[in-house]
Scaffold this motif. Structure first.
Motif, PDB file in Angstrom:
ATOM      1  N   SER A 446      32.815 -11.837  52.427  1.00 15.75           N
ATOM      2  CA  SER A 446      32.522 -11.343  51.074  1.00 15.75           C
ATOM      3  C   SER A 446      32.485 -12.491  50.062  1.00 15.75           C
ATOM      4  CB  SER A 446      33.555 -10.291  50.655  1.00 15.75           C
ATOM      5  OG  SER A 446      34.832 -10.873  50.449  1.00 15.75           O
ATOM      6  N   LEU A 447      33.364 -13.489  50.212  1.00 19.19           N
ATOM      7  CA  LEU A 447      33.348 -14.624  49.284  1.00 19.19           C
ATOM      8  C   LEU A 447      32.117 -15.493  49.510  1.00 19.19           C
ATOM      9  CD1 LEU A 447      34.738 -16.119  47.007  1.00 19.19           C
ATOM     10  CD2 LEU A 447      36.050 -17.406  48.708  1.00 19.19           C
ATOM     11  N   ARG A 448      31.724 -15.705  50.757  1.00 20.26           N
ATOM     12  CA  ARG A 448      30.496 -16.478  51.026  1.00 20.26           C
ATOM     13  C   ARG A 448      29.283 -15.783  50.403  1.00 20.26           C
ATOM     14  NH1 ARG A 448      32.744 -16.701  56.221  1.00 20.26           N
ATOM     15  NH2 ARG A 448      31.169 -15.254  57.028  1.00 20.26           N
ATOM     16  N   TYR A 449      29.246 -14.471  50.501  1.00 21.51           N
ATOM     17  CA  TYR A 449      28.130 -13.705  49.909  1.00 21.51           C
ATOM     18  C   TYR A 449      28.145 -13.848  48.384  1.00 21.51           C
ATOM     19  CZ  TYR A 449      24.987  -9.858  48.825  1.00 21.51           C
ATOM     20  OH  TYR A 449      23.935  -9.114  48.348  1.00 21.51           O
ATOM     21  N   ASP A 450      29.339 -13.754  47.782  1.00 23.30           N
ATOM     22  CA  ASP A 450      29.436 -13.866  46.320  1.00 23.30           C
ATOM     23  C   ASP A 450      28.959 -15.223  45.831  1.00 23.30           C
ATOM     24  OD1 ASP A 450      30.489 -11.340  46.287  1.00 23.30           O
ATOM     25  OD2 ASP A 450      32.539 -11.939  45.798  1.00 23.30           O
ATOM     26  N   TRP A 451      29.348 -16.279  46.522  1.00 26.65           N
ATOM     27  CA  TRP A 451      28.928 -17.614  46.105  1.00 26.65           C
ATOM     28  C   TRP A 451      27.426 -17.808  46.307  1.00 26.65           C
ATOM     29  CZ3 TRP A 451      32.801 -22.174  47.177  1.00 26.65           C
ATOM     30  CH2 TRP A 451      33.992 -21.912  46.501  1.00 26.65           C
ATOM     31  N   ALA A 452      26.902 -17.287  47.408  1.00 27.52           N
ATOM     32  CA  ALA A 452      25.457 -17.408  47.654  1.00 27.52           C
ATOM     33  C   ALA A 452      24.660 -16.629  46.614  1.00 27.52           C
ATOM     34  CB  ALA A 452      25.116 -16.907  49.056  1.00 27.52           C
ATOM     35  N   ALA A 453      25.194 -15.486  46.167  1.00 28.48           N
ATOM     36  CA  ALA A 453      24.504 -14.652  45.179  1.00 28.48           C
ATOM     37  C   ALA A 453      24.857 -15.052  43.748  1.00 28.48           C
ATOM     38  CB  ALA A 453      24.873 -13.188  45.402  1.00 28.48           C
ATOM     39  N   LYS A 454      25.721 -16.096  43.620  1.00 27.48           N
ATOM     40  CA  LYS A 454      26.152 -16.581  42.305  1.00 27.48           C
ATOM     41  C   LYS A 454      26.793 -15.471  41.471  1.00 27.48           C
ATOM     42  CE  LYS A 454      22.900 -20.438  41.988  1.00 27.48           C
ATOM     43  NZ  LYS A 454      22.576 -20.439  43.418  1.00 27.48           N
ATOM     44  N   LYS A 455      27.651 -14.693  42.117  1.00 25.98           N
ATOM     45  CA  LYS A 455      28.361 -13.606  41.438  1.00 25.98           C
ATOM     46  C   LYS A 455      29.713 -14.106  40.932  1.00 25.98           C
ATOM     47  CE  LYS A 455      26.490  -9.687  44.104  1.00 25.98           C
ATOM     48  NZ  LYS A 455      26.101  -8.818  42.961  1.00 25.98           N
ATOM     49  N   ASN A 456      30.108 -13.614  39.765  1.00 30.02           N
ATOM     50  CA  ASN A 456      31.466 -13.916  39.319  1.00 30.02           C
ATOM     51  C   ASN A 456      32.451 -12.994  40.046  1.00 30.02           C
ATOM     52  OD1 ASN A 456      31.575 -11.398  37.937  1.00 30.02           O
ATOM     53  ND2 ASN A 456      30.607 -12.330  36.126  1.00 30.02           N
ATOM     54  N   LEU A 457      33.745 -13.242  39.846  1.00 24.66           N
ATOM     55  CA  LEU A 457      34.747 -12.487  40.601  1.00 24.66           C
ATOM     56  C   LEU A 457      34.636 -10.987  40.381  1.00 24.66           C
ATOM     57  CD1 LEU A 457      38.021 -14.626  40.331  1.00 24.66           C
ATOM     58  CD2 LEU A 457      36.720 -14.077  42.393  1.00 24.66           C
ATOM     59  N   ARG A 458      34.476 -10.580  39.134  1.00 27.34           N
ATOM     60  CA  ARG A 458      34.461  -9.145  38.826  1.00 27.34           C
ATOM     61  C   ARG A 458      33.219  -8.467  39.376  1.00 27.34           C
ATOM     62  NH1 ARG A 458      35.653  -6.458  32.863  1.00 27.34           N
ATOM     63  NH2 ARG A 458      35.652  -4.295  33.578  1.00 27.34           N
ATOM     64  N   ALA A 459      32.085  -9.155  39.341  1.00 29.72           N
ATOM     65  CA  ALA A 459      30.826  -8.555  39.803  1.00 29.72           C
ATOM     66  C   ALA A 459      30.633  -8.690  41.302  1.00 29.72           C
ATOM     67  CB  ALA A 459      29.646  -9.203  39.066  1.00 29.72           C
ATOM     68  N   GLY A 460      31.491  -9.493  41.948  1.00 28.30           N
ATOM     69  CA  GLY A 460      31.332  -9.717  43.384  1.00 28.30           C
ATOM     70  C   GLY A 460      32.137  -8.750  44.231  1.00 28.30           C
ATOM     71  N   TYR A 461      32.369  -9.168  45.479  1.00 27.41           N
ATOM     72  CA  TYR A 461      33.072  -8.316  46.440  1.00 27.41           C
ATOM     73  C   TYR A 461      34.424  -8.899  46.871  1.00 27.41           C
ATOM     74  CZ  TYR A 461      28.552  -6.008  46.851  1.00 27.41           C
ATOM     75  OH  TYR A 461      27.400  -5.321  46.575  1.00 27.41           O
ATOM     76  N   PHE A 462      34.561 -10.212  46.696  1.00 29.74           N
ATOM     77  CA  PHE A 462      35.764 -10.865  47.208  1.00 29.74           C
ATOM     78  C   PHE A 462      37.038 -10.384  46.514  1.00 29.74           C
ATOM     79  CE2 PHE A 462      38.805 -14.410  46.667  1.00 29.74           C
ATOM     80  CZ  PHE A 462      39.217 -14.518  47.982  1.00 29.74           C
ATOM     81  N   LEU A 463      37.035 -10.369  45.174  1.00 29.81           N
ATOM     82  CA  LEU A 463      38.227  -9.983  44.427  1.00 29.81           C
ATOM     83  C   LEU A 463      38.696  -8.589  44.826  1.00 29.81           C
ATOM     84  CD1 LEU A 463      40.307 -10.390  42.153  1.00 29.81           C
ATOM     85  CD2 LEU A 463      38.603  -9.435  40.558  1.00 29.81           C
ATOM     86  N   TRP A 464      37.751  -7.658  44.927  1.00 31.51           N
ATOM     87  CA  TRP A 464      38.113  -6.275  45.234  1.00 31.51           C
ATOM     88  C   TRP A 464      38.546  -6.125  46.687  1.00 31.51           C
ATOM     89  CZ3 TRP A 464      38.863  -4.553  40.732  1.00 31.51           C
ATOM     90  CH2 TRP A 464      38.030  -4.917  39.679  1.00 31.51           C
ATOM     91  N   SER A 465      37.955  -6.928  47.570  1.00 34.38           N
ATOM     92  CA  SER A 465      38.350  -6.833  48.985  1.00 34.38           C
ATOM     93  C   SER A 465      39.742  -7.421  49.215  1.00 34.38           C
ATOM     94  CB  SER A 465      37.324  -7.533  49.887  1.00 34.38           C
ATOM     95  OG  SER A 465      37.247  -8.918  49.608  1.00 34.38           O
ATOM     96  N   ILE A 466      40.088  -8.505  48.497  1.00 31.83           N
ATOM     97  CA  ILE A 466      41.425  -9.088  48.669  1.00 31.83           C
ATOM     98  C   ILE A 466      42.482  -8.181  48.038  1.00 31.83           C
ATOM     99  CG2 ILE A 466      41.527 -10.502  46.573  1.00 31.83           C
ATOM    100  CD1 ILE A 466      42.644 -11.658  50.041  1.00 31.83           C
TER     101      ILE A 466
END
Length: 532
Positions: A446-466
């Protein structure tokens, strides 16, 4: 797949077989025996301190019955009382020997627990210790048809090995005395808090390392595309990154093979088999610790990390790796030799965390489809080997392997553990490597996807998954305490939280298709955009 890739996949299998948060194994039939006046005590653990011929002996742990008087909670208020054997041993009829003022030890069987307690009480005993016919503890309940119970002495169940030891001392002519008390446990186990922080922190470190490596690889890839756009397909097909991607087939096979390996561990569990596992753990721990230290120090000693020397069998090895390796090997060897001392858990946790972080950096899931298959299979695997296996093997295979029963060792090393320093009962809080590594694969993705998509923590998936992982692990510890300390399959709670969170967010944001199939955001190649 290269040799190193094969090694880490096999290591992933080895360290992921345990997916359980620990607890004691206590059998009971409490559901079929409803509470009633005189049989409504809470089950409590009881310390049984012994003295043999005036010398302090072993301390055993038992469990109090539903019936009888409550135990003293403080050691200073508990009396030291002579221990006697009942004659007959089952105490189903009036004892032939005098028991006035003694704690009487009886064998389980031939009559109800309350019958034994009533007979012992009538004979003048001050407490009754019932010896189980199995190594587990058993919660003593009343018969469903019993009424008007007036048992006024404490009743405690002890495991078979404790009873055999005490009975042997008495039969040899020694004078045995016991002290019974039940200290209260703290509401919050600080060991579980630190274990929770260790598990979440390990996944955080591994995820950021994995995402950073993927980002650097992507930057390097873009440079190659700019320099040689005509060779795009060739570059795309180059491996050489040292990363092993799991596919759906290997995800299913992984759980099947892990199940087979768990059964082998269960059947062949012995002192020498555990020694082999310790050696394998040390090899993986050395590799993991070395990889982590080299990655950290190469930022400071960049030149040493970029200069290589050819070593037989290992190939090209950096000078920094050569400098670090002796320390890592010495660390693992010292831990293996002194792993039975009180603070050896620190070395085991360091090696284990380094190993997990390294595996999470090297072994990856390419998309959400593979992650869903892997975690769904692991979810069923965990439930089956903790709960369902009891019906087939008459005991929980996962818990037996985690405890290292029949091995003479204190569990196998594929665990993170912290001593319960503020718990009067002592012991360790543990978590299996699989409870960190398997969800960690999805969270790192999820963090690799967020960085590739240039998402911030709130708009991404990593923060919510952790957050979901931390919540799932927290619920596991709550369940552990609510279930009277029974070992819990942590993935039963963690998988729905983590996987459910990403699937729900992906569906809501309309990105589920990319997550499911490609595992990366839509991209437009620069040279293709330029030609258009």
């Amino acid at each position: 797949m290269d040799f190193k890739g094969d090694f880490w996949v096999l290591l992933l299998l080895l360290i992921s077989i345990l997916c359980v948060v620990n607890g004691g194994d206590i059998v009971h039939d409490d559901d079929s025996a409803p509470k009633r006046p005189g049989c409504d005590n809470n089950f409590v653990l009881v310390k049984v301190q012994t003295w043999v011929d005036g010398n302090e002996g072993k301390e055993y742990v038992g469990v109090g019955a539903r019936f009888g008087t409550l135990m003293e909670s403080k050691e200073k208020h508990a009396n030291q009382t002579r221990l006697s054997l009942s004659d007959p041993l089952d105490c189903c009829t009036k004892p032939k020997n005098k028991l006035i003022g003694d704690v009487v030890m009886v064998h389980r069987g031939n009559c109800t627990f309350t019958t034994k307690a009533n007979i012992a009480q009538a004979a003048g005993a001050t407490a009754v210790l019932v010896i189980n016919n199995h190594k587990e503890l058993y919660k003593m309940v009343c018969d469903p048809n019993e009424e008007n119970l007036h048992i006024t002495i404490p009743a405690v169940m002890l495991p078979k090995d404790a009873g055999a030891s005490l009975e042997g001392s008495i039969n040899s002519g020694s004078k045995v005395a016991v002290q019974l008390y039940s200290p209260e446990r703290p509401l919050v186990d600080t060991a579980e808090v630190f274990l929770w922080l260790m598990a979440v922190g390990t996944i955080l470190c591994a995820s950021y390392w994995s995402a950073w490596s993927a980002k650097e690889a992507a930057i390097e890839h873009e440079k190659l595309l700019k320099d040689a756009p005509d060779d795009f397909l060739n570059v795309e097909n180059e491996g050489g990154s040292g990363v092993v991607d799991i596919n759906t087939t290997s995800a299913v096979l992984f759980v099947v093979i892990a199940s087979c390996f768990l059964v082998v561990l269960y059947k062949l569990m012995s002192f020498w088999f555990v020694e082999i596992l310790v050696v394998l753990f040390c090899i993986g721990g050395v590799e993991g610790l070395q990889t982590c230290l080299v990655a950290l120090l190469s930022r400071r000693f960049k030149q040493a990390g970029e200069l290589f020397i050819k070593v037989p069998f290992f190939g090209a090895v950096s000078y920094l790796t050569l400098a670090i390796s002796p320390f890592c090997i010495a660390f693992a060897v010292v831990w293996a030799v002194y792993r039975h001392i009180s603070f050896a858990w620190i070395g085991q946790d360091i090696l284990g965390i380094a190993l997990i972080i390294t595996v999470l950096q090297i072994v990856r899931i390419p998309n959400l489809k593979v992650g869903t298959v892997l975690l769904s299979c692991a979810f069923l695997y965990d439930i089956f080997w903790v709960f369902v296996s009891k019906k087939l093997f008459h005991e929980s295979v996962m818990i037996v392997v985690a405890r290292g029963d029949r091995s003479g060792e204190d569990g196998i090393p594929m665990l993170l553990k912290i001593p319960r320093m503020f718990d009067p009962w002592g012991g360790y809080s543990i978590i299996g490597f699989g409870d960190i590594l398997l969800p960690g694969l999805l969270i790192a993705f999820s963090l690799r996807y967020d960085w590739a998509a240039k998402k911030n923590l709130r708009a991404g998936y990593f923060l919510w998954s952790i957050i979901a992982y931390g919540s799932g692990l927290l619920i596991t510890y709550v369940a552990l305490n609510l279930m009277d300390g029974h070992g819990q399959p942590a993935l039963l709670y963690i998988v729905p939280f983590t996987l459910g969170t990403i699937l729900t967010l992906g569906t809501k944001r309309g990105e589920l298709n990319n997550l499911w199939t490609k595992g990366e955001p839509e991209r437009v190649c620069p040279h293709i955009q330029h030609t258009q």
